[in-house]
Scaffold this active site. Sequence first.
Site, PDB file in Angstrom:
ATOM      1  N   ALA A   1     -66.070  -8.598   1.157  1.00  0.00           N
ATOM      2  CA  ALA A   1     -67.524  -8.528   0.992  1.00  0.00           C
ATOM      3  C   ALA A   1     -68.052  -7.207   0.412  1.00  0.00           C
TER       4      ALA A   1
ATOM      5  N   VAL B   1     -62.028  -4.293   5.740  1.00  0.00           N
ATOM      6  CA  VAL B   1     -61.868  -2.886   5.340  1.00  0.00           C
ATOM      7  C   VAL B   1     -62.593  -2.664   4.006  1.00  0.00           C
TER       8      VAL B   1
ATOM      9  N   TYR C   1     -55.419 -18.794   6.943  1.00  0.00           N
ATOM     10  CA  TYR C   1     -54.949 -17.404   7.041  1.00  0.00           C
ATOM     11  C   TYR C   1     -55.260 -16.842   8.431  1.00  0.00           C
ATOM     12  N   HIS C   2     -56.553 -16.936   8.822  1.00  0.00           N
ATOM     13  CA  HIS C   2     -56.925 -16.354  10.121  1.00  0.00           C
ATOM     14  C   HIS C   2     -56.117 -17.015  11.254  1.00  0.00           C
TER      15      HIS C   2
ATOM     16  N   LYS D   1     -52.773 -15.471  11.974  1.00  0.00           N
ATOM     17  CA  LYS D   1     -52.818 -14.271  12.822  1.00  0.00           C
ATOM     18  C   LYS D   1     -52.848 -14.635  14.307  1.00  0.00           C
TER      19      LYS D   1
ATOM     20  N   TYR E   1     -72.984 -15.292   0.146  1.00  0.00           N
ATOM     21  CA  TYR E   1     -72.739 -16.720   0.363  1.00  0.00           C
ATOM     22  C   TYR E   1     -73.734 -17.247   1.409  1.00  0.00           C
TER      23      TYR E   1
ATOM     24  N   SER F   1     -59.979 -19.901   8.976  1.00  0.00           N
ATOM     25  CA  SER F   1     -59.201 -20.299   7.783  1.00  0.00           C
ATOM     26  C   SER F   1     -57.744 -20.414   8.213  1.00  0.00           C
TER      27      SER F   1
ATOM     28  N   THR G   1     -56.551  -9.532  13.174  1.00  0.00           N
ATOM     29  CA  THR G   1     -57.859  -9.525  12.527  1.00  0.00           C
ATOM     30  C   THR G   1     -58.960  -9.881  13.523  1.00  0.00           C
TER      31      THR G   1
ATOM     32  N   ARG H   1     -67.440 -21.550   1.907  1.00  0.00           N
ATOM     33  CA  ARG H   1     -66.660 -21.645   3.155  1.00  0.00           C
ATOM     34  C   ARG H   1     -67.373 -22.532   4.159  1.00  0.00           C
ATOM     35  N   VAL H   2     -66.608 -23.028   5.122  1.00  0.00           N
ATOM     36  CA  VAL H   2     -67.229 -23.689   6.266  1.00  0.00           C
ATOM     37  C   VAL H   2     -67.275 -22.642   7.362  1.00  0.00           C
TER      38      VAL H   2
HETATM   39  P1  NAD Z   1     -52.353  -6.510   0.743  1.00  0.00           P
HETATM   40  O1  NAD Z   1     -52.099  -7.894   0.241  1.00  0.00           O
HETATM   41  O2  NAD Z   1     -52.968  -5.523  -0.178  1.00  0.00           O
HETATM   42  O3  NAD Z   1     -50.972  -5.888   1.273  1.00  0.00           O
HETATM   43  C1  NAD Z   1     -49.993  -6.637   1.929  1.00  0.00           C
HETATM   44  C2  NAD Z   1     -48.638  -6.170   1.410  1.00  0.00           C
HETATM   45  O4  NAD Z   1     -47.613  -6.891   2.093  1.00  0.00           O
HETATM   46  C3  NAD Z   1     -48.458  -6.431  -0.083  1.00  0.00           C
HETATM   47  O5  NAD Z   1     -48.040  -5.253  -0.739  1.00  0.00           O
HETATM   48  C4  NAD Z   1     -47.416  -7.543  -0.149  1.00  0.00           C
HETATM   49  O6  NAD Z   1     -46.599  -7.430  -1.295  1.00  0.00           O
HETATM   50  C5  NAD Z   1     -46.642  -7.331   1.164  1.00  0.00           C
HETATM   51  N1  NAD Z   1     -46.032  -8.556   1.715  1.00  0.00           N
HETATM   52  C6  NAD Z   1     -46.647  -9.751   1.963  1.00  0.00           C
HETATM   53  N2  NAD Z   1     -45.754 -10.608   2.489  1.00  0.00           N
HETATM   54  C7  NAD Z   1     -44.564  -9.958   2.603  1.00  0.00           C
HETATM   55  C8  NAD Z   1     -43.282 -10.314   3.082  1.00  0.00           C
HETATM   56  N3  NAD Z   1     -43.012 -11.534   3.529  1.00  0.00           N
HETATM   57  N4  NAD Z   1     -42.299  -9.378   3.051  1.00  0.00           N
HETATM   58  C9  NAD Z   1     -42.538  -8.137   2.586  1.00  0.00           C
HETATM   59  N5  NAD Z   1     -43.741  -7.741   2.109  1.00  0.00           N
HETATM   60  C10 NAD Z   1     -44.743  -8.643   2.117  1.00  0.00           C
HETATM   61  O7  NAD Z   1     -53.189  -6.643   2.082  1.00  0.00           O
HETATM   62  P2  NAD Z   1     -54.007  -5.517   2.879  1.00  0.00           P
HETATM   63  O8  NAD Z   1     -55.430  -5.654   2.554  1.00  0.00           O
HETATM   64  O9  NAD Z   1     -53.320  -4.208   2.731  1.00  0.00           O
HETATM   65  O10 NAD Z   1     -53.800  -6.033   4.365  1.00  0.00           O
HETATM   66  C11 NAD Z   1     -52.712  -5.565   5.139  1.00  0.00           C
HETATM   67  C12 NAD Z   1     -52.726  -6.226   6.518  1.00  0.00           C
HETATM   68  O11 NAD Z   1     -53.939  -5.907   7.186  1.00  0.00           O
HETATM   69  C13 NAD Z   1     -52.644  -7.749   6.465  1.00  0.00           C
HETATM   70  O12 NAD Z   1     -51.821  -8.193   7.504  1.00  0.00           O
HETATM   71  C14 NAD Z   1     -54.072  -8.188   6.677  1.00  0.00           C
HETATM   72  O13 NAD Z   1     -54.105  -9.452   7.271  1.00  0.00           O
HETATM   73  C15 NAD Z   1     -54.603  -7.106   7.595  1.00  0.00           C
HETATM   74  N6  NAD Z   1     -56.049  -6.926   7.449  1.00  0.00           N
HETATM   75  C16 NAD Z   1     -56.604  -6.579   6.245  1.00  0.00           C
HETATM   76  C17 NAD Z   1     -57.980  -6.410   6.130  1.00  0.00           C
HETATM   77  C18 NAD Z   1     -58.657  -6.057   4.828  1.00  0.00           C
HETATM   78  O14 NAD Z   1     -59.902  -6.047   4.779  1.00  0.00           O
HETATM   79  N7  NAD Z   1     -57.916  -5.754   3.767  1.00  0.00           N
HETATM   80  C19 NAD Z   1     -58.782  -6.584   7.268  1.00  0.00           C
HETATM   81  C20 NAD Z   1     -58.185  -6.947   8.491  1.00  0.00           C
HETATM   82  C21 NAD Z   1     -56.818  -7.106   8.569  1.00  0.00           C
HETATM   83  N1  USQ Z   2     -68.825 -13.152   1.701  1.00  0.00           N
HETATM   84  C1  USQ Z   2     -69.975 -13.254   0.920  1.00  0.00           C
HETATM   85  N2  USQ Z   2     -69.871 -12.954  -0.395  1.00  0.00           N
HETATM   86  C2  USQ Z   2     -68.713 -12.561  -0.990  1.00  0.00           C
HETATM   87  C3  USQ Z   2     -67.546 -12.455  -0.185  1.00  0.00           C
HETATM   88  C4  USQ Z   2     -67.634 -12.772   1.152  1.00  0.00           C
HETATM   89  O1  USQ Z   2     -71.056 -13.589   1.426  1.00  0.00           O
HETATM   90  O2  USQ Z   2     -68.716 -12.324  -2.194  1.00  0.00           O
HETATM   91  C5  USQ Z   2     -68.898 -13.438   3.151  1.00  0.00           C
HETATM   92  C6  USQ Z   2     -67.967 -14.544   3.628  1.00  0.00           C
HETATM   93  O3  USQ Z   2     -68.565 -15.813   3.496  1.00  0.00           O
HETATM   94  C7  USQ Z   2     -67.720 -14.122   5.071  1.00  0.00           C
HETATM   95  C8  USQ Z   2     -67.818 -12.612   5.038  1.00  0.00           C
HETATM   96  O4  USQ Z   2     -68.492 -12.276   3.820  1.00  0.00           O
HETATM   97  O5  USQ Z   2     -68.746 -14.593   5.884  1.00  0.00           O
HETATM   98  C9  USQ Z   2     -66.470 -11.905   5.052  1.00  0.00           C
HETATM   99  O6  USQ Z   2     -65.673 -12.401   3.988  1.00  0.00           O
HETATM  100  P1  USQ Z   2     -64.545 -11.457   3.323  1.00  0.00           P
HETATM  101  O7  USQ Z   2     -63.980 -12.170   2.150  1.00  0.00           O
HETATM  102  O8  USQ Z   2     -65.090 -10.103   3.127  1.00  0.00           O
HETATM  103  O9  USQ Z   2     -63.515 -11.322   4.522  1.00  0.00           O
HETATM  104  P2  USQ Z   2     -62.522 -12.368   5.186  1.00  0.00           P
HETATM  105  O10 USQ Z   2     -62.329 -13.573   4.375  1.00  0.00           O
HETATM  106  O11 USQ Z   2     -62.924 -12.538   6.610  1.00  0.00           O
HETATM  107  O12 USQ Z   2     -61.139 -11.578   5.125  1.00  0.00           O
HETATM  108  C10 USQ Z   2     -61.036 -10.152   5.080  1.00  0.00           C
HETATM  109  C11 USQ Z   2     -59.593  -9.830   4.727  1.00  0.00           C
HETATM  110  C12 USQ Z   2     -58.683 -10.367   5.829  1.00  0.00           C
HETATM  111  C13 USQ Z   2     -59.125  -9.809   7.169  1.00  0.00           C
HETATM  112  C14 USQ Z   2     -60.597 -10.092   7.443  1.00  0.00           C
HETATM  113  C15 USQ Z   2     -61.118  -9.343   8.635  1.00  0.00           C
HETATM  114  O13 USQ Z   2     -59.250 -10.403   3.461  1.00  0.00           O
HETATM  115  O14 USQ Z   2     -57.350  -9.978   5.552  1.00  0.00           O
HETATM  116  O15 USQ Z   2     -58.367 -10.375   8.182  1.00  0.00           O
HETATM  117  O16 USQ Z   2     -61.380  -9.597   6.315  1.00  0.00           O
HETATM  118  S1  USQ Z   2     -62.278 -10.318   9.569  1.00  0.00           S
HETATM  119  O17 USQ Z   2     -63.354 -10.725   8.654  1.00  0.00           O
HETATM  120  O18 USQ Z   2     -62.728  -9.485  10.635  1.00  0.00           O
HETATM  121  O19 USQ Z   2     -61.545 -11.483  10.009  1.00  0.00           O
END
Ligand code: NAD
Ligand code: USQ
Length: 382
Positions: free
Chosen positions: A238, A211, A181-182, A185, A255, A179, A144, A326-327
């Site tokens: 967002a 995305v 989560y982050h 990664k 936010y 976070s 990410t 968030r912080v």
């Molecule tokens: P998502 O939660 O929709 O999909 C993740 C899938 O992985 C789910 O179907 C879940 O059931 C499966 N999964 C989770 N843990 C598992 C495990 N231990 N074994 C088998 N399956 C498992 O998430 P997404 O939005 O499709 O994101 C996919 C990947 O892309 C993630 O790694 C996420 O961090 C990364 N990513 C997403 C975004 C975004 O904006 N959605 C942005 C940047 C990075």
């Molecule tokens: N935000 C708002 N209002 C909202 C939701 C979010 O202002 O209603 C702000 C957040 O405070 C943050 C920004 O928008 O500053 C992005 O938040 P987000 O929830 O859209 O994205 P984030 O938490 O960073 O996570 C998402 C995906 C994660 C991926 C990440 C890519 O859930 O899986 O890794 O985007 S990145 O942001 O480049 O790290």
Amino acid sequence: MRIVVAGGDGFCGWPTALYLSKQGHEVSIVDNLVRRKIDEELHSNSVTPIASLEERVQKWKELTGKEIKTFVGDLNHYDFLRQVFIQTEPEAFVHFAEQRSAPYSMIDREHAVYTQSNNVLGNLNVLYAIKEYAPDCHLIKLGTMGEYGTPNIDIEEGYIEIEHNGRKDTLPYPKQPGSFYHLSKVHDSHNIMFACKVWGIKATDLNQGVVYGLHTNETEMDPILNNRIDYDGVYGTALNRFLIQAAIGHDLTVYGSGSQTRAFLNIKDTVRCVEIAANNPADKGEFRVFNQFTEYFTVQELADKVKVVADKLGIQANIAHLENPRVETEEHYYHAVNTKLRDLGLEPNLLTDNVLENILETVIKYKDRVIKENVLPSISWK
Ligand code: NAD
Ligand code: USQ
């Protein structure tokens, strides 16, 4: 190419599996379906109705004649993962299968521990499975952009040249994630880099931005192939959230000041970026990093864009500035490099009013499915 798409039932994984299958690859999906269970835990849902994984792949076969094999199980169960590797003999392993919500990882200790153990240990199992069963397999791992945080200098693609006390080196770019989560990664990236070095694994870390969108040409072929799209305060991201909020007449939830800048890309580019990585594998022992995004915006800019497009469709969208749960730094410098995927042929789908209008029209069709109580953020970082 024989490609495993782990997380192939999710938002990014499902359209990627279809796209790769359409390009003629032999695709297998691995997923433990935990994301569907988390919907139950959070009493939430996808705005679009989503068919079961079984129905999805059956419909795909019916429409295209192409088979996608499915393996329902957990990357953290090594006996299961071993069987996946033995049966599929992957040449590329696309790893989306992680808990991906920052707010979910910040709910409490249990959710932070779940996120990091699911993600970090699952990824470590994948590295071992590649070493033991498919040493030539190219790992394409979803990282990410949030690994880097928001430093006051330009963000490079994975590495930075540093001069210190008269000596120079090229080092991993510093990580300041926001976070648990982050952070998972970042831990993954370190484990992958080490495995490349000691075992000669080939890996590409795709540091993806946020995305947006939901459909690709493939998911649009039939409602059974619908992609999921999240809107709730935990999994909704967002821009998608703002579009769905506009559709239901909810204030757009910016936010804080909304000056936070993030990198974004259309889901149509996610699938293409993965294909580009697969067609141009890393070398043996190489830990390659691509910054996978096409544009960056402040959160306020996105809300403003959604407001304009909503107006065109006769919807009045109000922008609210909520106290930031968030912080995170709101006023900051942001400039990130993203040339590697473009150099390999990515032609970005940029964010135009038409693109926004299209997504908004689609979510309007399903707006009655939105559970309104889930829209406001409920998880605080403090
Ligand atoms: P998502 O939660 O929709 O999909 C993740 C899938 O992985 C789910 O179907 C879940 O059931 C499966 N999964 C989770 N843990 C598992 C495990 N231990 N074994 C088998 N399956 C498992 O998430 P997404 O939005 O499709 O994101 C996919 C990947 O892309 C993630 O790694 C996420 O961090 C990364 N990513 C997403 C975004 C975004 O904006 N959605 C942005 C940047 C990075
Ligand atoms: N935000 C708002 N209002 C909202 C939701 C979010 O202002 O209603 C702000 C957040 O405070 C943050 C920004 O928008 O500053 C992005 O938040 P987000 O929830 O859209 O994205 P984030 O938490 O960073 O996570 C998402 C995906 C994660 C991926 C990440 C890519 O859930 O899986 O890794 O985007 S990145 O942001 O480049 O790290």
